[in-house]
Design a protein around this motif. Structure first.
Motif, PDB file in Angstrom:
ATOM      1  N   LYS A  11       2.940   9.303  -7.836  1.00  0.00           N
ATOM      2  CA  LYS A  11       3.106   7.990  -7.223  1.00  0.00           C
ATOM      3  C   LYS A  11       2.749   8.027  -5.749  1.00  0.00           C
ATOM      4  O   LYS A  11       2.086   7.125  -5.226  1.00  0.00           O
ATOM      5  CB  LYS A  11       4.546   7.510  -7.402  1.00  0.00           C
ATOM      6  CG  LYS A  11       4.784   6.110  -6.848  1.00  0.00           C
ATOM      7  CD  LYS A  11       6.199   5.657  -7.094  1.00  0.00           C
ATOM      8  CE  LYS A  11       6.420   4.249  -6.531  1.00  0.00           C
ATOM      9  NZ  LYS A  11       7.814   3.788  -6.742  1.00  0.00           N
ATOM     10  N   MET A  14      -0.805   7.812  -4.786  1.00  0.00           N
ATOM     11  CA  MET A  14      -1.400   6.479  -4.910  1.00  0.00           C
ATOM     12  C   MET A  14      -1.040   5.577  -3.740  1.00  0.00           C
ATOM     13  O   MET A  14      -1.455   4.423  -3.692  1.00  0.00           O
ATOM     14  CB  MET A  14      -0.955   5.829  -6.217  1.00  0.00           C
ATOM     15  CG  MET A  14      -1.404   6.599  -7.460  1.00  0.00           C
ATOM     16  SD  MET A  14      -0.674   5.927  -8.979  1.00  0.00           S
ATOM     17  CE  MET A  14      -1.405   4.291  -8.998  1.00  0.00           C
ATOM     18  N   LEU A  15      -0.231   6.114  -2.789  1.00  0.00           N
ATOM     19  CA  LEU A  15       0.234   5.312  -1.659  1.00  0.00           C
ATOM     20  C   LEU A  15      -0.249   5.900  -0.345  1.00  0.00           C
ATOM     21  O   LEU A  15      -0.396   7.119  -0.206  1.00  0.00           O
ATOM     22  CB  LEU A  15       1.763   5.231  -1.655  1.00  0.00           C
ATOM     23  CG  LEU A  15       2.425   4.608  -2.889  1.00  0.00           C
ATOM     24  CD1 LEU A  15       3.930   4.687  -2.755  1.00  0.00           C
ATOM     25  CD2 LEU A  15       1.975   3.161  -3.067  1.00  0.00           C
ATOM     26  N   ARG A  20       1.770   1.310   1.302  1.00  0.00           N
ATOM     27  CA  ARG A  20       0.878   0.418   0.574  1.00  0.00           C
ATOM     28  C   ARG A  20      -0.058   1.216  -0.327  1.00  0.00           C
ATOM     29  O   ARG A  20      -0.195   2.435  -0.181  1.00  0.00           O
ATOM     30  CB  ARG A  20       0.061  -0.438   1.548  1.00  0.00           C
ATOM     31  CG  ARG A  20       0.908  -1.408   2.368  1.00  0.00           C
ATOM     32  CD  ARG A  20       0.039  -2.445   3.034  1.00  0.00           C
ATOM     33  NE  ARG A  20       0.839  -3.489   3.687  1.00  0.00           N
ATOM     34  CZ  ARG A  20       0.343  -4.631   4.149  1.00  0.00           C
ATOM     35  NH1 ARG A  20      -0.949  -4.888   4.036  1.00  0.00           N
ATOM     36  NH2 ARG A  20       1.115  -5.532   4.720  1.00  0.00           N
ATOM     37  N   ALA A  21      -0.719   0.493  -1.253  1.00  0.00           N
ATOM     38  CA  ALA A  21      -1.673   1.148  -2.150  1.00  0.00           C
ATOM     39  C   ALA A  21      -2.724   1.890  -1.334  1.00  0.00           C
ATOM     40  O   ALA A  21      -3.180   1.410  -0.296  1.00  0.00           O
ATOM     41  CB  ALA A  21      -2.330   0.115  -3.052  1.00  0.00           C
ATOM     42  N   LYS A  22      -3.093   3.082  -1.795  1.00  0.00           N
ATOM     43  CA  LYS A  22      -4.017   3.916  -1.040  1.00  0.00           C
ATOM     44  C   LYS A  22      -5.348   3.209  -0.835  1.00  0.00           C
ATOM     45  O   LYS A  22      -5.945   2.684  -1.760  1.00  0.00           O
ATOM     46  CB  LYS A  22      -4.238   5.245  -1.768  1.00  0.00           C
ATOM     47  CG  LYS A  22      -5.017   6.267  -0.941  1.00  0.00           C
ATOM     48  CD  LYS A  22      -5.003   7.626  -1.577  1.00  0.00           C
ATOM     49  CE  LYS A  22      -3.683   8.328  -1.416  1.00  0.00           C
ATOM     50  NZ  LYS A  22      -3.398   8.713  -0.024  1.00  0.00           N
ATOM     51  N   ARG A  23      -5.793   3.210   0.418  1.00  0.00           N
ATOM     52  CA  ARG A  23      -7.061   2.586   0.765  1.00  0.00           C
ATOM     53  C   ARG A  23      -8.206   3.514   0.374  1.00  0.00           C
ATOM     54  O   ARG A  23      -8.105   4.732   0.528  1.00  0.00           O
ATOM     55  CB  ARG A  23      -7.102   2.269   2.253  1.00  0.00           C
ATOM     56  CG  ARG A  23      -6.049   1.233   2.669  1.00  0.00           C
ATOM     57  CD  ARG A  23      -5.752   1.330   4.153  1.00  0.00           C
ATOM     58  NE  ARG A  23      -4.806   0.319   4.607  1.00  0.00           N
ATOM     59  CZ  ARG A  23      -3.479   0.439   4.527  1.00  0.00           C
ATOM     60  NH1 ARG A  23      -2.937   1.527   3.985  1.00  0.00           N
ATOM     61  NH2 ARG A  23      -2.694  -0.525   4.984  1.00  0.00           N
TER      62      ARG A  23
END
Length: 472
Positions: A11, A14-15, A20-23
């Protein structure tokens, strides 16, 4: 001792560092976003702009705006993270950067300038896209019925079609999902710019090609009066300023980048590539367009090639413009959508209408789309309102010039310089402080005079404007 479980590790992968969601953005996607934002409808008016100023001042002003835009963008990208450009806290939007560094009333002024500019650009793109599609219809009409046919076609149905497309695309949740659209739009911008260049070269190469050009542009007493020369020059400066406008979405583009290598380093590379590419096209389109049409250069140089032969090539170029503007519209309206929606969530966090996400399965792609009713209603209303305004005021050159002049100084020059001075702790009265302030004041004067020229042009348009009439 706490040991992270495999599920937690997955998880966290992915951050990003802010939760926030991984750029996943790179210099390639950022460059595409910049080219999409910069090479827009502004390129179409550059031949006209250079015609107002001539061979000396025209290209010189283009290069000056190019340098200023790149220089101030390098200052702005270092402000994405604060207080440290590499390890500081992220700011997701332009206005958040101003709030973090300058705060107070300047934050409010920045928000006003940024969002007024973004709204104006989306209105301008609605106008331009419809002009391009009407050009396709007229060229086909002339080709079918002959050059003497009355091919009067209204822009308004095509503004409505453009708005319907934008209503659908506006449901894309955020900037991070727009890379494919920006890459497509960037390809379209290269396509129609290249066609315009090719047609200009072909027109210049014609054996009987004779047009009037000069070092100072349109001639007083021959082409225009003395006062018209002044007003048109001011407006041309505004058109060029609009052509380079992308600072208002720079931070939002930077927020799509991966954190390694550092975002500011990647964004400086992307800005250099984007501005060098667009400047090359701008100089070529502007100068060759002026060489092709001379002092009679039209406001939209692609439609100036006539609606005759090769009609299919001009049709293709205008379709490319429309497709490009479909993507560019989203690049400029997504920050507005994000601002309104984040503010609404902060104010009404318990509202199911604003925060509720409803999973909708999409059969063809076998995926799931999360529908938010507030996003659906608000974004649809925004697109409709901008389309209605575009239908009421369908003026091309004057509108672009006014948007460019009003936004250039505050967003491209003033705020980046002020934030750089504060973040870098540059001493008041030092050499760097003085020349940065001089640059800012000079650009303010340029913005004021170009705004005056555009307002005068709009007033002239309104005197002879008949609403909801077909294009002649």
């Amino acid at each position: 001792m706490y040991i992270e479980t495999p599920a937690e590790a997955s998880k966290n992968d992915m951050l990003d560092d802010d939760g926030r969601a991984k750029r996943t953005g790179t210099w390639v996607t950022a460059s595409a976003h910049i080219i999409t934002a910069v090479i827009g409808s502004g390129v179409l008016s550059l031949a006209w702009a250079i015609a107002q100023m001539g061979w000396v001042a025209g290209p010189a002003v283009l290069m000056a705006f190019s340098f200023i835009t790149y220089f101030t963008s390098t200052l702005l990208v270092d402000c994405y993270r604060f207080p440290d450009p590499v390890h500081g806290k992220r700011n997701y939007t332009y206005s958040m950067v101003v709030r973090s560094i300058l705060g107070g009333r300047k934050f409010q002024l920045c928000g006003l300038a940024q969002y007024v500019n973004l709204v104006g650009v989306t209105i301008g793109y609605t106008i331009t896209a419809s002009i391009s599609i009407v050009a396709v219809k007229r060229s086909n009409c002339f080709h079918k019925h002959g050059h003497q046919a009355k091919c009067n076609i209204s822009n308004y149905p095509y503004m409505i079609i453009f708005a319907c497309i934008q209503i659908v695309l506006s449901q894309i949740p955020n900037f991070h999902k727009l890379s494919w659209l920006s890459i497509l739009a960037a390809i379209m911008s290269f396509a129609y710019s290249s066609i315009g260049l090719g047609l200009s070269i072909a027109k210049v190469a014609e054996g009987n090609h004779h047009v009037q050009t000069s070092l100072t542009g349109v001639q007083v007493g021959v082409d225009v009066s003395a006062s018209e020369k002044v007003w048109r020059t001011f407006q041309a400066i505004g058109d060029i300023a609009f052509a380079y406008a992308f600072s208002n979405v720079l931070i939002e583009i930077q927020d799509t980048l991966k954190s390694s290598p550092p975002e500011n380093r990647v964004m400086k590379r992307a800005s250099l590539i984007g501005i060098m590419t667009t400047t090359l096209f701008y100089v070529l389109c502007g100068t060759l367009g002026y060489a092709a049409f001379g002092n009679d250069a039209p406001g939209n140089f692609l439609t100036g090639f006539g609606f005759y032969e090769p009609f299919w090539l001009i049709d293709f170029a205008n379709v490319c413009i429309a497709v490009h503007l479909i993507g560019a519209y989203q690049v400029f309206c997504q920050p507005i959508f994000g601002f309104v929606e984040s503010m609404s969530k902060e104010r009404w966090p318990e509202s199911k209408l604003i925060t509720g996400e409803h999973a909708v399965k999409i059969p063809i792609s076998a995926g799931t789309y999360y529908l938010n009713f507030f996003r659906l209603f608000w974004r649809t209303a925004y697109v409709i309102i901008t389309a209605v305004i575009a239908m009421i005021f369908p003026f091309f050159n004057d509108f672009l010039g006014l948007i460019g002049s009003l936004s250039f100084w505050p967003l491209t020059v003033y705020f980046p310089i002020e934030m750089y001075i504060k973040q870098s702790q540059i001493q008041r009265g030092s050499f760097t402080w003085i020349w940065l302030k001089i640059l800012s004041w000079v650009c303010l004067v340029v913005s004021i005079i170009s705004a005056a020229g555009s307002i005068q042009g709009l007033c002239q348009d309104l005197k002879k404007y008949q609403p909801f009439q077909a294009q002649q």
